[in-house]
Design a protein around this motif. Structure first.
Motif, mmCIF file in Angstrom:
data_model
loop_
_atom_site.group_PDB
_atom_site.id
_atom_site.type_symbol
_atom_site.label_atom_id
_atom_site.label_comp_id
_atom_site.label_asym_id
_atom_site.label_seq_id
_atom_site.Cartn_x
_atom_site.Cartn_y
_atom_site.Cartn_z
ATOM 1 N N VAL A 1 35.585 29.179 42.573
ATOM 2 C CA VAL A 1 35.352 30.462 43.253
ATOM 3 C C VAL A 1 35.045 30.221 44.732
ATOM 4 O O VAL A 1 35.543 30.941 45.619
ATOM 5 C CB VAL A 1 34.204 31.229 42.566
ATOM 6 C CG1 VAL A 1 33.828 32.457 43.382
ATOM 7 C CG2 VAL A 1 34.606 31.641 41.155
ATOM 8 N N GLU B 1 40.566 34.862 41.157
ATOM 9 C CA GLU B 1 40.922 35.629 39.965
ATOM 10 C C GLU B 1 41.040 34.715 38.745
ATOM 11 O O GLU B 1 40.578 35.042 37.650
ATOM 12 C CB GLU B 1 42.238 36.365 40.208
ATOM 13 C CG GLU B 1 42.486 37.513 39.253
ATOM 14 C CD GLU B 1 43.679 38.344 39.692
ATOM 15 O OE1 GLU B 1 44.698 37.736 40.078
ATOM 16 O OE2 GLU B 1 43.584 39.583 39.654
ATOM 17 N N GLN C 1 37.601 33.796 37.660
ATOM 18 C CA GLN C 1 36.966 34.945 36.993
ATOM 19 C C GLN C 1 37.398 35.004 35.535
ATOM 20 O O GLN C 1 36.591 35.268 34.638
ATOM 21 C CB GLN C 1 37.345 36.244 37.709
ATOM 22 C CG GLN C 1 36.629 36.478 39.022
ATOM 23 C CD GLN C 1 37.094 37.762 39.699
ATOM 24 O OE1 GLN C 1 38.173 38.271 39.416
ATOM 25 N NE2 GLN C 1 36.278 38.278 40.600
ATOM 26 N N TYR D 1 34.965 34.622 32.249
ATOM 27 C CA TYR D 1 35.000 35.673 31.235
ATOM 28 C C TYR D 1 35.323 35.074 29.864
ATOM 29 O O TYR D 1 34.687 35.394 28.850
ATOM 30 C CB TYR D 1 36.047 36.725 31.596
ATOM 31 C CG TYR D 1 36.156 37.849 30.585
ATOM 32 C CD1 TYR D 1 35.262 38.925 30.610
ATOM 33 C CD2 TYR D 1 37.144 37.841 29.609
ATOM 34 C CE1 TYR D 1 35.348 39.945 29.686
ATOM 35 C CE2 TYR D 1 37.241 38.851 28.672
ATOM 36 C CZ TYR D 1 36.339 39.908 28.725
ATOM 37 O OH TYR D 1 36.434 40.916 27.802
#
Length: 572
Positions: free
Chosen positions: A351, A378, A381, A385
């Motif tokens: 990130v 992205e 992320q 998740y």
């Protein structure tokens, strides 16, 4: 509180614990059971445990392989603490934990200080060391049933058997041993005062009485006798018949009966674990009618001393196992934190790298840097998740949310989700979807996550190859009513020595890129559906992962309908 527990000792669900109340509990492989057993030899509706009149009863529901309690085949059977229930290959320990709270035990024991009116005196003692005979301090005419050496040996055998029986509660273990003790020595009441593991205090732990004894009457326990036993390490035999003024001339025996007691140390290997205290009473009205006093015998004190030794060893062994489990749990927690922290650190570095490119692009007005940086952000992320979703899936016991779904649609969704992973590499994703796959009942979101984890691993395995190839196939075997998803790759394969570990939590063959959660989660999801996941590695190279589960349409009541799952999940 009326409750019991079932702890799975052996089987695919080893370690699972279920609390049982007064509601009927169903056992079986089907997802609608209260306690679902993911064992292929267990019937879908195998057995029930029903509560009635203060007891739990196991009822076999005409299962294919039958139900067993303590190794005996049963149709119906009242369950008692310590019973081992076996269905299929799964063995469970039943424990009735109602009525064993420490506060309730304390209410049954009346600890008498030296100032209290308990005038029992020591009749005889026996040292805890072997070979030291019982020393008599008084002579009393006694009438008691003959206890043979065979009886004593049988009692010690049963006590020793209880000491090594699997249990999840020290109180329940000691309770069973105390129940056997009452029968062995012919006592009316018995209690164990056990030293707390975190302090030196010796407190009432378990209590038992023979049938017919008034359950509301407290058991008097002389602290003077207890302290003597603790200080001297000897077993003692006491009576109030010789030294109590109530038996002086001019006093009627109607005022009281004759009470005897025995108290022995629970001497462990290295320290005293507590004491066992038993008593017996001959009521006054019984004596007035010419009845002989109910008394203890010399050999019973020796027997009780041996029981005390076995009980102490049981306490020591239980505490050792408890400490070992605690240490292993702390080690597992440390391993989990270290593994997750390492993976989260890698994600955060990604990130930060993407953010740096975005910042540079904004400062220099370069759109290509912004797009590249955003792609990195992205992707990471999606990784965080996926990691969180795997953690949640693995940490919770859950029942699948069954819906009428199309397996091919689930696999097509997985393919769409992993397409972004191979855009920058030469890996080819192929689908081989069988046309005869029927609409069936399963949890589409969970199955998609299981297939996604396996497919993501396959992509990682071939990413460094020029002609990487991953094939995801679906199959349905009508003969055995079995669904399969097969994920094949042409990567380097997995060494035979590592294959048996890859489904363990936090075991990863991908080094710093893997969390060791994905395959463990996929296996758990398959087990929730009554299926399994397996891996083979052909001699030609690569791996074949096969996810299989049986049709569970017979188990359903209300059904949700869906054409295909929708999810924003990505690989982890």
């Amino acid at each position: 509180m009326t409750k019991a527990t079932l702890l799975v000792l052996q089987g695919v669900d080893q370690g699972k614990r279920a609390t049982i109340g007064q509601q009927t509990v169903s056992l079986g492989r089907g997802p609608q059971n209260t306690l679902r057993i993911l064992d292929t030899e267990v019937s879908r509706h195998h057995a029930e445990i029903r509560y009635k009149d203060g007891a739990w009863t196991l009822h076999d529901l005409e299962s294919s392989n039958g139900s067993f309690v303590n190794g005996q085949s049963v149709r119906t059977c009242i369950l008692r603490t310590g019973d081992q229930v076996q269905i299929g290959r799964t063995i469970m320990l039943f424990s009735d934990s109602s009525g064993n709270e420490a506060g309730q035990i304390s209410d049954r024991i009346d600890l008498l200080s030296a100032d209290d009116p308990d005038r029992s005196q020591i009749v005889g003692t026996v040292a805890s060391a072997e070979g030291k005979p019982l020393s008599r301090q008084a002579s009393v005419s006694r009438i008691a049933p003959v206890v043979t050496a065979d009886d004593n040996l049988q009692t010690l055998y049963r006590i020793s058997e209880e000491a090594v029986r699997a249990t999840d509660s020290l109180d329940l273990l000691l309770q069973r041993m105390l129940d056997l003790t009452i029968d062995a020595v012919g006592a009316d009441r018995a209690c164990m005062l056990v030293a707390e593991s975190r302090s030196d205090r010796i407190l009432p732990r378990v209590f038992s009485h023979r049938p017919g004894v008034n359950p509301n009457e407290k058991m008097p326990v002389s602290t003077s006798i207890v302290n003597y036993v603790i200080a001297q390490g000897e077993g003692v035999w006491t009576s109030d018949a010789l030294h109590d003024s109530r038996f002086d001339a001019g006093h009627s025996i109607v005022q009281a009966g004759i009470r005897e007691a025995m108290c022995v140390p629970m001497q462990g290997r290295y320290e005293l674990m507590g004491v066992i205290y038993v008593d017996i009473t001959s009521p006054a009205d019984y004596l007035l009618k010419g009845g002989a006093p109910r008394t203890f015998r010399e050999e019973l004190l020796t027997l009780l001393l041996a029981i005390g030794r076995q009980s102490a060893l049981a306490v020591e062994n239980y505490r050792y196992q408890e400490a070992l489990v605690t240490a292993e749990r702390l080690a597992a927690v440390g391993q989990a934190i270290a593994s997750l922290s390492h993976d989260i650190k890698n994600i955060l570095q990604g990130v930060r790298g993407g953010s740096y490119l975005i910042d540079m692009g904004l400062n220099e007005g370069k759109e290509d840097l912004i797009r590249k940086g955003w792609t990195i952000v992205e992707r990471n992320q999606d990784r965080i998740y996926g990691l969180v979703m795997d953690m949640l899936t693995y940490s919770k016991e859950r029942q699948p949310t069954l819906k009428e779904s199309n397996l091919n649609s689930v696999v097509e969704e997985v393919a769409r989700l992993i397409e972004g992973r191979v855009t920058d590499q030469s890996t080819q994703i192929e689908l081989d979807l069988s046309e005869d796959i029927p609409v069936s009942l399963f949890d589409p979101d969970s199955v998609m996550r299981a297939v996604l984890n396996v497919a993501t691993n396959a992509i990682d395995a071939v990413e460094d190859r020029e002609n990487g190839r991953v094939v995801i196939a679906t199959r349905y075997d009508q003969n055995v009513d079995l669904f399969s998803v097969i994920v094949t790759d042409n990567g380097p394969g997995i060494p035979a020595s590592e294959r048996k570990h890859i489904f363990n939590l936090f075991e990863s063959t991908k080094g710093s890129r893997g969390t060791g959660l994905g395959l463990a989660v996929s296996q758990k999801i398959m087990q929730e559906h009554g299926g399994e996941i397996s891996v083979t590695c052909p001699d030609t190279g690569g791996c074949v992962f096969r996810l299989t589960w049986p049709s569970i349409s017979d188990d359903l009541a209300p059904i949700e309908h869906t054409s295909a799952p929708t999810s924003n999940n990505s690989s982890s």
